[in-house]
Scaffold this motif. Structure first.
Motif, PDB file in Angstrom:
ATOM      1  N   VAL A 174      -5.355  36.869 -51.338  1.00 49.88           N
ATOM      2  CA  VAL A 174      -5.091  37.719 -52.509  1.00 49.88           C
ATOM      3  C   VAL A 174      -4.250  36.904 -53.497  1.00 49.88           C
ATOM      4  O   VAL A 174      -3.043  37.100 -53.624  1.00 49.88           O
TER       5      VAL A 174
ATOM      6  N   GLU B  34      -3.893  36.996 -56.564  1.00 51.36           N
ATOM      7  CA  GLU B  34      -3.247  37.752 -57.644  1.00 51.36           C
ATOM      8  C   GLU B  34      -2.005  38.513 -57.187  1.00 51.36           C
ATOM      9  O   GLU B  34      -1.314  39.134 -57.999  1.00 51.36           O
ATOM     10  N   ALA B  35      -1.684  38.444 -55.897  1.00 56.63           N
ATOM     11  CA  ALA B  35      -0.473  39.093 -55.389  1.00 56.63           C
ATOM     12  C   ALA B  35       0.758  38.416 -55.992  1.00 56.63           C
ATOM     13  O   ALA B  35       0.772  37.201 -56.206  1.00 56.63           O
TER      14      ALA B  35
ATOM     15  N   TYR C 212       0.543  43.792 -54.481  1.00 61.72           N
ATOM     16  CA  TYR C 212      -0.789  43.759 -55.091  1.00 61.72           C
ATOM     17  C   TYR C 212      -1.026  45.087 -55.795  1.00 61.72           C
ATOM     18  O   TYR C 212      -0.877  46.146 -55.182  1.00 61.72           O
TER      19      TYR C 212
ATOM     20  N   LEU D 294       1.853  44.560 -50.256  1.00 61.68           N
ATOM     21  CA  LEU D 294       0.713  44.047 -49.507  1.00 61.68           C
ATOM     22  C   LEU D 294       1.146  43.598 -48.114  1.00 61.68           C
ATOM     23  O   LEU D 294       0.557  43.993 -47.117  1.00 61.68           O
TER      24      LEU D 294
ATOM     25  N   LYS E  61      -5.484  44.955 -48.501  1.00 65.81           N
ATOM     26  CA  LYS E  61      -5.970  44.883 -49.883  1.00 65.81           C
ATOM     27  C   LYS E  61      -7.045  45.930 -50.129  1.00 65.81           C
ATOM     28  O   LYS E  61      -7.017  46.636 -51.141  1.00 65.81           O
TER      29      LYS E  61
END
Length: 117
Positions: free
Chosen positions: A30, A32-33, A46, A51, A112
């Motif tokens: 992930v 973009e976390a 997230y 997350l 996620k």
């Protein structure tokens, strides 16, 4: 407590590689976390929701995906691994018995997907 980076910087050198590795795997799954907090713990966040957090406790390293559902998703894969403990929303391990990378990835993906729903 501060950010994930702060946590990593303050860890005992014996624990840092294990914890750092788990956060790296989560970031790969992930990307973009972002660093943030979940229930007061440094965590990757997230879409505004925690997350995963990985922390050193007194007797173990704890992995907290903030989701009993995510832990259940990987419980069977961990059944035969020594030194790993599971609770409702926590996975516990020792650095000398690390979690398998594929299980960590599956855990992060399960969380996620839960957030995405």
């Amino acid at each position: 407590m501060g950010t994930v980076d702060d946590l990593l910087a303050e860890l005992d050198p014996a624990d840092r590689p294990s914890i750092e590795h788990l956060y790296a795997l989560a970031r790969e799954e992930v990307p973009e976390a972002e660093q943030g907090k979940g229930y007061g713990m440094p965590a990757l966040v997230y879409r505004g929701k925690p997350l995963i957090s990985v922390m050193r406790a007194k007797k173990h390293i704890g992995v907290y995906p903030f989701s009993p559902e995510a832990v259940s998703a990987v419980a069977e894969a961990l059944a035969d691994h020594p030194g790993i403990g599971l609770d409702k929303g926590t996975i516990r391990f020792q650095p000398d018995h690390p979690l398998p990378d594929d299980v960590v990835r599956a855990l992060v993906v399960a969380r996620k997907e839960q957030i995405d729903r």
